[in-house]
Design an enzyme around this catalytic site. Structure first.
Site, PDB file in Angstrom:
ATOM      1  N   HIS A 145      -6.068   8.986  -0.580  1.00  0.00           N
ATOM      2  CA  HIS A 145      -5.401   7.681  -0.602  1.00  0.00           C
ATOM      3  C   HIS A 145      -6.005   6.888  -1.767  1.00  0.00           C
ATOM      4  O   HIS A 145      -7.186   7.058  -2.088  1.00  0.00           O
ATOM      5  CB  HIS A 145      -5.700   6.977   0.729  1.00  0.00           C
ATOM      6  CG  HIS A 145      -4.936   5.709   0.954  1.00  0.00           C
ATOM      7  ND1 HIS A 145      -5.294   4.510   0.378  1.00  0.00           N
ATOM      8  CD2 HIS A 145      -3.836   5.452   1.694  1.00  0.00           C
ATOM      9  CE1 HIS A 145      -4.452   3.566   0.765  1.00  0.00           C
ATOM     10  NE2 HIS A 145      -3.548   4.111   1.565  1.00  0.00           N
ATOM     11  N   ASP A 222     -13.559   9.423   4.390  1.00  0.00           N
ATOM     12  CA  ASP A 222     -12.530   8.435   4.684  1.00  0.00           C
ATOM     13  C   ASP A 222     -11.885   8.872   6.003  1.00  0.00           C
ATOM     14  O   ASP A 222     -11.123   9.836   6.046  1.00  0.00           O
ATOM     15  CB  ASP A 222     -11.522   8.413   3.528  1.00  0.00           C
ATOM     16  CG  ASP A 222     -10.325   7.521   3.823  1.00  0.00           C
ATOM     17  OD1 ASP A 222     -10.175   7.072   4.976  1.00  0.00           O
ATOM     18  OD2 ASP A 222      -9.533   7.288   2.892  1.00  0.00           O
ATOM     19  N   GLN A 225      -7.480   8.264   8.837  1.00  0.00           N
ATOM     20  CA  GLN A 225      -6.460   9.024   9.565  1.00  0.00           C
ATOM     21  C   GLN A 225      -7.074  10.010  10.553  1.00  0.00           C
ATOM     22  O   GLN A 225      -6.342  10.803  11.163  1.00  0.00           O
ATOM     23  CB  GLN A 225      -5.551   9.784   8.586  1.00  0.00           C
ATOM     24  CG  GLN A 225      -4.788   8.905   7.627  1.00  0.00           C
ATOM     25  CD  GLN A 225      -3.780   7.982   8.313  1.00  0.00           C
ATOM     26  OE1 GLN A 225      -3.436   8.152   9.477  1.00  0.00           O
ATOM     27  NE2 GLN A 225      -3.302   6.998   7.574  1.00  0.00           N
ATOM     28  N   LYS A 248      -5.446   1.015  12.753  1.00  0.00           N
ATOM     29  CA  LYS A 248      -4.722   2.282  12.919  1.00  0.00           C
ATOM     30  C   LYS A 248      -5.087   2.946  14.243  1.00  0.00           C
ATOM     31  O   LYS A 248      -4.648   4.057  14.534  1.00  0.00           O
ATOM     32  CB  LYS A 248      -5.059   3.242  11.771  1.00  0.00           C
ATOM     33  CG  LYS A 248      -4.572   2.768  10.403  1.00  0.00           C
ATOM     34  CD  LYS A 248      -4.819   3.838   9.369  1.00  0.00           C
ATOM     35  CE  LYS A 248      -4.847   3.333   7.946  1.00  0.00           C
ATOM     36  NZ  LYS A 248      -3.543   3.033   7.378  1.00  0.00           N
ATOM     37  N   CYS A 388       0.686   5.619  -1.098  1.00  0.00           N
ATOM     38  CA  CYS A 388      -0.588   5.339  -1.801  1.00  0.00           C
ATOM     39  C   CYS A 388      -1.321   6.610  -2.168  1.00  0.00           C
ATOM     40  O   CYS A 388      -2.564   6.671  -2.140  1.00  0.00           O
ATOM     41  CB  CYS A 388      -1.498   4.426  -0.977  1.00  0.00           C
ATOM     42  SG  CYS A 388      -0.814   2.800  -0.734  1.00  0.00           S
TER      43      CYS A 388
HETATM   44  N1  7TS Z   1      -7.507   5.963   3.569  1.00  0.00           N
HETATM   45  C1  7TS Z   1      -6.517   6.605   4.179  1.00  0.00           C
HETATM   46  C2  7TS Z   1      -6.619   8.092   4.396  1.00  0.00           C
HETATM   47  C3  7TS Z   1      -5.411   5.903   4.627  1.00  0.00           C
HETATM   48  O1  7TS Z   1      -4.431   6.553   5.244  1.00  0.00           O
HETATM   49  C4  7TS Z   1      -5.337   4.502   4.416  1.00  0.00           C
HETATM   50  C5  7TS Z   1      -4.132   3.704   4.788  1.00  0.00           C
HETATM   51  C6  7TS Z   1      -6.415   3.878   3.809  1.00  0.00           C
HETATM   52  C7  7TS Z   1      -7.488   4.639   3.383  1.00  0.00           C
HETATM   53  C8  7TS Z   1      -6.460   2.401   3.611  1.00  0.00           C
HETATM   54  O2  7TS Z   1      -6.560   1.763   4.845  1.00  0.00           O
HETATM   55  P1  7TS Z   1      -6.548   0.197   4.931  1.00  0.00           P
HETATM   56  O3  7TS Z   1      -6.758  -0.126   6.370  1.00  0.00           O
HETATM   57  O4  7TS Z   1      -7.631  -0.290   4.068  1.00  0.00           O
HETATM   58  O5  7TS Z   1      -5.212  -0.235   4.428  1.00  0.00           O
HETATM   59  N2  7TS Z   1      -2.955   4.443   4.842  1.00  0.00           N
HETATM   60  C9  7TS Z   1      -1.714   3.942   4.881  1.00  0.00           C
HETATM   61  C10 7TS Z   1      -0.607   4.783   4.932  1.00  0.00           C
HETATM   62  O6  7TS Z   1      -0.651   5.999   4.963  1.00  0.00           O
HETATM   63  N3  7TS Z   1       0.513   4.001   4.927  1.00  0.00           N
HETATM   64  O7  7TS Z   1       0.144   2.730   4.882  1.00  0.00           O
HETATM   65  C11 7TS Z   1      -1.236   2.658   4.835  1.00  0.00           C
END
Ligand code: 7TS
Length: 467
Positions: A145, A222, A225, A248, A388
Site C-alpha cells: 500500500h 504493515d 489487512q 478496519k 493505493c
Molecule cells: N496498509 C494497508 C495494507 C492498507 O490496506 C491500508 C488501507 C493502509 C496501510 C492505510 O491505512 P490507513 O488506516 O492509514 O488509511 N487500505 C485501504 C484500502 O485497501 N482501501 O482503502 C484503504
C-alpha cells in the site's frame, strides 16, 4: 444463476474450514446497525463488500463512543478531577486490551496513533532518520500500500538510503527467491504487509522476518489487512514493529496502533513534539517522557481508543479463529462462484488458503468504475480503483481492479448478490469498452502480464486503454 438454499447448505459443508462452532454471518450482521437499516424503497438490503477500506461498526462500539461523550468526556493525564481520572484510566486500560490482543510483552509497546499511515510515518521519521545512512538499503515489496512505500521514499530522500522492492509471482505471491537475493545485500530495514490489500495474498511473514533478522535487518509489518482477520501474536512473529488500523477491525476512525519492541522505542527520538510527550522543558531544550507518552504528543483520540478496546473485545468474543475460518469459507465460495461469470478474471492466489477476505477481479475490459457503479445499483458496495497500490497495478498490467472484501458480517448470500450483480454488468456492458476515466494511469500502455496459475489461461491481450 443464484444459488438456492439447499445448494448453499451443500456448498457450506463442502468448504467448511475446521472450527467446532463456525460463525453465523447473518447473526453477526444483526450486531451492525448500518447493515440493518430499513432498505430505501425499491432497493434491496445493503451488501457491504468494502471492509478492506474500513469495516462497519457493531452497536457495542457505537454505544461505547456515545457513553464516553455522554458520561466521562475529559482530557487525560492532566486533570485531578474525577471525570479526567476515569477517562485516563479507561484510555490506559484500552492500551492493555490492545496489547493483550496482539500478545505484546507490555502495554508500553503499544502507541495510539490515528491510522496505519501515521504509524508507519512515525517509524520512518523517527527510527529511519536516526538509523539510516547514505547507501543503506530499505527493502519493501511491489505489492505495498502507498502507506508503506511513500514514507520510505521520503526518508530515503532525506537520508540517502536506497530502496529495493521484492517482485511478485504471476499468481500474486511474493517472489521469495528475489527476497533472498535482496537479503544478501544486508538491508537495514525490511518493511512489508502481512496481507496485500489489493490481492489478499497472505505472505509468510514469520519466515521472512526470521530471514531478515538473520542478516541484521529491523522489520516492520504493515498489519492493516491482517490484524482485523488473523490471530496476531507479535512475540511469535518476532516483528520489530507492527502497524494496524482500528477502523478496519470494527473500531472507530481515529484510534489505531503502532506496536514496537520496547528497546527500539526507547532508543528512538520523538516524532512529534508538544504537550504530553515531555519530561522537562526549558527554553533552550527539553527531555522526553517514557514510551508510550513520548510518541503521543497532544490530545489523543481518547473516546476512539476506548471504543477500539470494545471492538477488540467484540472480535475476541467472536474468536479470531472463527473469524478467519468464516472468511475462508466466504472467500472460497466467492472464488468458485466468480468463475461462473462470463469474462471474469481473478487476480491473486487461486486458493483461499493463501489469501484473506479480499478478491480483486476484472470483468472483460469493462472499466472497474463501471462495474462498481452497476453493482451499486443493486446495493452491492465494492471498491474500484488502484487501491493505493499503483506499482502493483502496473506489475499486473492493469490500471485498476474491482475489489470485493469480506468480513465477519458477510454471508454466502452476499456472494450470490455479488455474482447476480456481475451477470447484470455483463448484460448491460458486456463486450463494450468503458468510457469511464482511468482510475490510475491511462497514459501508460498497459500490457497484461497476467497468467492464470490454474492454466485457465484467461489472459487479457490488452487491458483497456480507458480515459
Ligand atoms: N496498509 C494497508 C495494507 C492498507 O490496506 C491500508 C488501507 C493502509 C496501510 C492505510 O491505512 P490507513 O488506516 O492509514 O488509511 N487500505 C485501504 C484500502 O485497501 N482501501 O482503502 C484503504
Amino acid at each position: 444463476m443464484s444459488v438456492t438454499m439447499p445448494e448453499v447448505a451443500a456448498t457450506r459443508g463442502q468448504h467448511a474450514h475446521a472450527v467446532a462452532d463456525p460463525l453465523d454471518g447473518a447473526a453477526v450482521r444483526a450486531d451492525f446497525p448500518v447493515l440493518n437499516q430499513p432498505p430505501v424503497e425499491g432497493r434491496p438490503p445493503l451488501v457491504f463488500l468494502d471492509s478492506a477500506a474500513s469495516s462497519q461498526k457493531p452497536a457495542v462500539v457505537i454505544d461505547a463512543l456515545t457513553d464516553y461523550y455522554t458520561r466521562y468526556n475529559a482530557n487525560i493525564h492532566r486533570g485531578v478531577y474525577e471525570l479526567s481520572e476515569i477517562a485516563t484510566e479507561r484510555y490506559e486500560a484500552a492500551r492493555k486490551t490492545v496489547a493483550r490482543f496482539i500478545n505484546a510483552r507490555s502495554a508500553r509497546e503499544c502507541i495510539f496513533v490515528r491510522n496505519t499511515t501515521e504509524a508507519i510515518n512515525l517509524v520512518a521519521q523517527s527510527w529511519g532518520r536516526a538509523n539510516l545512512r547514505p547507501g543503506d538499503l530499505i527493502v519493501g515489496t511491489v505489492m505495498e500500500h502507498h502507506s508503506n512505500l511513500v514514507p520510505w521514499q521520503l526518508v530515503a530522500a532525506a537520508t540517502g538510503a536506497r530502496l529495493a522492492h521484492v517482485r511478485m509471482t504471476a499468481d500474486g505471491r511474493l517472489d521469495l527467491d528475489h527476497f533472498d537475493v535482496l537479503m544478501t545485500e544486508e538491508p537495514k530495514l525490511v518493511a512489508l504487509a502481512h496481507v496485500s490489500n489489493s490481492l489478499g495474498t497472505v505472505h509468510p511473514v514469520k519466515e521472512l522476518i526470521a530471514r531478515a533478522h538473520a542478516v541484521g535487518a529491523t522489520t516492520l509489518i504493515d498489519g492493516a489487512q491482517s490484524v482485523p482477520h488473523l490471530q496476531t501474536d507479535v512475540r511469535d512473529l518476532d516483528c520489530d514493529f507492527l502497524a494496524f488500523s482500528g477502523h478496519k477491525m470494527c473500531g472507530p476512525m481515529g484510534a489505531s496502533v503502532l506496536y514496537g519492541k520496547k528497546a527500539l522505542l526507547d532508543a528512538m527520538p520523538p516524532f512529534l513534539g508538544g504537550g504530553s510527550m515531555i519530561r522537562k522543558v526549558e527554553l533552550d531544550g527539553s527531555t522526553w517522557a517514557d514510551v508510550p507518552a513520548k510518541f503521543e504528543a497532544g490530545t489523543p483520540a481518547v473516546g476512539d481508543a476506548i471504543a477500539l478496546a470494545v471492538a477488540v473485545g467484540y472480535l475476541d468474543g467472536l474468536g479470531m479463529e472463527r473469524v478467519w475460518a468464516h472468511e475462508r469459507e466466504v472467500v472460497d465460495y466467492a472464488l468458485e462462484r466468480l468463475r461462473e461469470v462470463e469474462d471474469v478474471m481473478l487476480f491473486g492466489p487461486r486458493t483461499a488458503e493463501a489469501r484473506s477476505g479480499v478478491v480483486s477481479f476484472a470483468v472483460g475490459d469493462i472499466h472497474p468504475h463501471d462495474v462498481a457503479a452497476i453493482l451499486d445499483e443493486g446495493n452491492v458496495a465494492v471498491r474500484a480503483g488502484h487501491h493505493c497500490t499503483q506499482p502493483l497495478m502496473r506489475a499486473l498490467g492493469v490500471v485498476a481492479t474491482t475489489r470485493a472484501s469480506f468480513y465477519v458480517y458477510n454471508t454466502l448470500e452476499d456472494v450470490d448478490r455479488l455474482v447476480d450483480g456481475l451477470h447484470r454488468v455483463n448484460r448491460v456492458l458486456g463486450g463494450k469498452r468503458s468510457v469511464a476515466p482511468s482510475a490510475a494511469r491511462a497514459d501508460e500502455p498497459c500490457r497484461a502480464q497476467w497468467e492464470q496459475a490454474d492454466g485457465g489461461a484467461k489472459v487479457p491481450a490488452e487491458v483497456p486503454d480507458v480515459g
